[in-house]
Write an enzyme that holds these catalytic residues in place. Structure first.
Site, short mmCIF file in Angstrom:
data_model
loop_
_atom_site.label_atom_id
_atom_site.label_comp_id
_atom_site.label_asym_id
_atom_site.label_seq_id
_atom_site.Cartn_x
_atom_site.Cartn_y
_atom_site.Cartn_z
N GLU A 164 19.06 -83.23 0.21
CA GLU A 164 20.30 -83.94 0.53
C GLU A 164 21.47 -82.97 0.57
O GLU A 164 21.55 -82.05 -0.23
CB GLU A 164 20.51 -84.99 -0.58
CG GLU A 164 21.61 -85.96 -0.31
CD GLU A 164 21.70 -87.04 -1.41
OE1 GLU A 164 20.67 -87.44 -2.00
OE2 GLU A 164 22.83 -87.47 -1.68
N GLU A 168 31.32 -86.59 0.00
CA GLU A 168 31.62 -87.91 -0.53
C GLU A 168 33.09 -87.99 -0.93
O GLU A 168 33.63 -87.04 -1.50
CB GLU A 168 30.75 -88.21 -1.76
CG GLU A 168 29.30 -88.49 -1.38
CD GLU A 168 28.40 -88.60 -2.58
OE1 GLU A 168 27.72 -89.61 -2.72
OE2 GLU A 168 28.38 -87.66 -3.40
N TRP A 257 30.10 -97.62 0.36
CA TRP A 257 29.34 -98.41 -0.62
C TRP A 257 30.08 -98.56 -1.94
O TRP A 257 30.95 -97.77 -2.26
CB TRP A 257 27.94 -97.84 -0.78
CG TRP A 257 27.86 -96.47 -1.37
CD1 TRP A 257 28.17 -95.30 -0.75
CD2 TRP A 257 27.45 -96.13 -2.70
NE1 TRP A 257 27.98 -94.25 -1.59
CE2 TRP A 257 27.53 -94.73 -2.80
CE3 TRP A 257 27.03 -96.87 -3.80
CZ2 TRP A 257 27.20 -94.05 -3.97
CZ3 TRP A 257 26.69 -96.20 -4.97
CH2 TRP A 257 26.77 -94.80 -5.05
N THR A 268 27.86 -94.19 -13.14
CA THR A 268 28.14 -94.30 -11.71
C THR A 268 29.55 -94.85 -11.50
O THR A 268 30.31 -94.36 -10.67
CB THR A 268 27.11 -95.24 -11.04
OG1 THR A 268 25.80 -94.79 -11.37
CG2 THR A 268 27.29 -95.26 -9.53
#
Ligand SMILES: *[C@@H]1O[C@H](CO)[C@@H](O)[C@H](O)[C@H]1NC(C)=O
Ligand SMILES: *[C@@H]1O[C@H](CO)[C@@H](O)[C@H](O)[C@H]1NC(C)=O
Ligand SMILES: *[C@@H]1O[C@H](CO)[C@@H](O)[C@H](O)[C@H]1NC(C)=O
Ligand SMILES: *[C@@H]1O[C@H](CO)[C@@H](O)[C@H](O)[C@H]1NC(C)=O
Ligand SMILES: *[C@@H]1O[C@H](CO)[C@@H](O)[C@H](O)[C@H]1NC(C)=O
Length: 356
Positions: A164, A168, A257, A268
């Site tokens: 990955e 972000e 998201w 998170t």
């Protein structure tokens, strides 16, 4: 702390949103592969057929290496947003990337020639994934991030074996962009970094973000300036005797998201700058949070020297190490005949097999 890479947390949120009531798919992992009747391990960590065998299908967790359909090869292209004719929902797409450049879930919209990924109240947002895999290349996009704490905008490359490369934006801080990378989804907290972006608002102002990914070096460029470099050399893992460098064919994904959704893990939510405010001004005035994507470009690079090139249609894995030496380029087709088909029987459900 995040227990999964953020792209995979988002995938699990999206999975729970699409889960059908009448079918509980078996789960899959590196230790527990899928059974033969549901051979494909999707990016959601669930076994199935059809769409489960396409983008995101992990060959290292599936029934066998060839359970996933071969991956459509890289295509250099510029994407503009006049219509969504080249985008299919994940229930429609069967692997024909020439027909559908993109596969999506959620609520994309077109506005003023741009793509808006939106996140209405209490939704899990939107995902727009490109169906042509990139196996080294440069991807770039003009982006205005979303805003608001708990809201994450992303522009990433994600491989089926969970390499990955990320940009972000966390909506709580509109002055910077985070960069990150992973090899086979192995979590390493030292991989993440962040860069100040010129100007003072990644939501209000356009910036150009680029991932320039070569076999030996990876660069993140913002507005034409390299803000971060990772060399393959620097990723050598002595324990494993290999380079833990992102190195397998990857799909470009644009997403928005709710990392700050109340049911997510505390780590998170903290990373995302706090819990989402579903009464935010963007929800009130527009009906959704949104990130804006302008022109997106893909420039494909040559495969690593020594690659086995037997065609020009698709990539597939010839061993289970998940390294660039595991990948070959062939003429194997990428299209499934039906939602019941898999890499093991791509024609299942076509008229000719039904007749026979
Ligand atoms: C798969 O994993 C999820 C989440 O951990 C769990 O809720 C579910 O029961 C599991 N499904 C099966 C079939 O084991
Ligand atoms: C894929 O779509 C293109 C464009 O619609 C079409 O020409 C081609 O025949 C399709 N390929 C397969 C294998 O279905
Ligand atoms: C090196 O590889 C081992 C074996 O796969 C893995 O457990 C470990 O996390 C890797 N080290 C780092 C720093 O990523
Ligand atoms: C893909 O093509 C290669 C070489 O052309 C062949 O050896 C292999 O069996 C094919 N794999 C699948 C899944 O069709
Ligand atoms: C199967 O046959 C039907 C009716 O003849 C046709 O509409 C359909 O497109 C065919 N499907 C495939 C996968 O060839």
């Amino acid at each position: 702390m995040l227990r999964l890479t953020s792209a995979l947390i988002f995938a699990s949120l999206a999975a729970s949103a699409v889960a059908a009531d009448d079918f509980t798919p078996p789960n899959c992992s590196l230790d527990e592969h899928c059974p033969e009747e549901y051979p494909c391990c999707s990016v959601y960590g669930q076994c199935g057929t059809g769409a489960y065998c396409l983008g995101g299908c992990d060959p290292l967790m599936s029934y066998s290496l060839d359970s996933c359909a071969p991956m459509p090869i890289c295509q250099s292209k510029t994407y503009k947003w006049e219509n969504l004719d080249n985008a299919a929902t994940n229930n429609e797409y069967l692997g024909n990337a020439s027909e559908s450049d993109w596969v999506y879930s959620g609520y994309p919209k077109l506005e003023d020639g741009n793509l808006l990924l939106t996140m209405p109240k209490n939704s899990v947002g939107s995902l727009f994934a490109n169906n042509h895999y990139v196996w080294y290349g440069k991807i770039g996009a003009n982006i205005k991030s979303s805003r608001g704490q708990g809201v994450v905008t992303a522009f990433i490359l994600l491989s089926d074996t969970k390499d990955e490369i990320d940009y972000e934006w966390v909506g709580a801080d509109l002055t910077e962009v985070q960069t990150n990378w992973y090899f086979q989804g192995i979590l390493d907290w030292t991989n993440g970094d962040s860069s100040k972006v010129d100007g003072d608002d990644t939501f209000g102002e356009w910036h150009h973000y680029e991932i320039d990914w070569s076999p030996d070096e990876l660069k993140w460029n913002v507005d034409g300036k390299t803000v971060r470099t990772l060399t393959k050399e620097s990723t050598f893992n002595e324990t494993a005797n290999r380079y833990d460098y992102p190195q397998t064919p990857s799909r470009m994904q644009l997403s928005l998201w709710p990392a700050g959704q109340a049911s997510n893990a505390q780590g998170t939510i903290e990373w995302a700058g706090g819990e989402i405010d579903w009464d935010h001004e963007d929800i009130k005035t527009k009906g959704y949070y949104y990130a804006t994507y302008g022109e997106v470009t893909v420039e494909c690079y040559d495969p690593p020297s020594g690659t086995s090139v037997k065609g020009d249609v698709s990539y597939d894995f010839k061993d289970n190490k998940g390294l660039d030496s595991s990948v070959e380029i062939t003429n194997n087709k990428t299209v499934l005949a039906s939602l019941g088909a898999t890499g093991l029987d791509m024609d299942l459900g076509s008229n000719s097999t039904m007749l026979s």
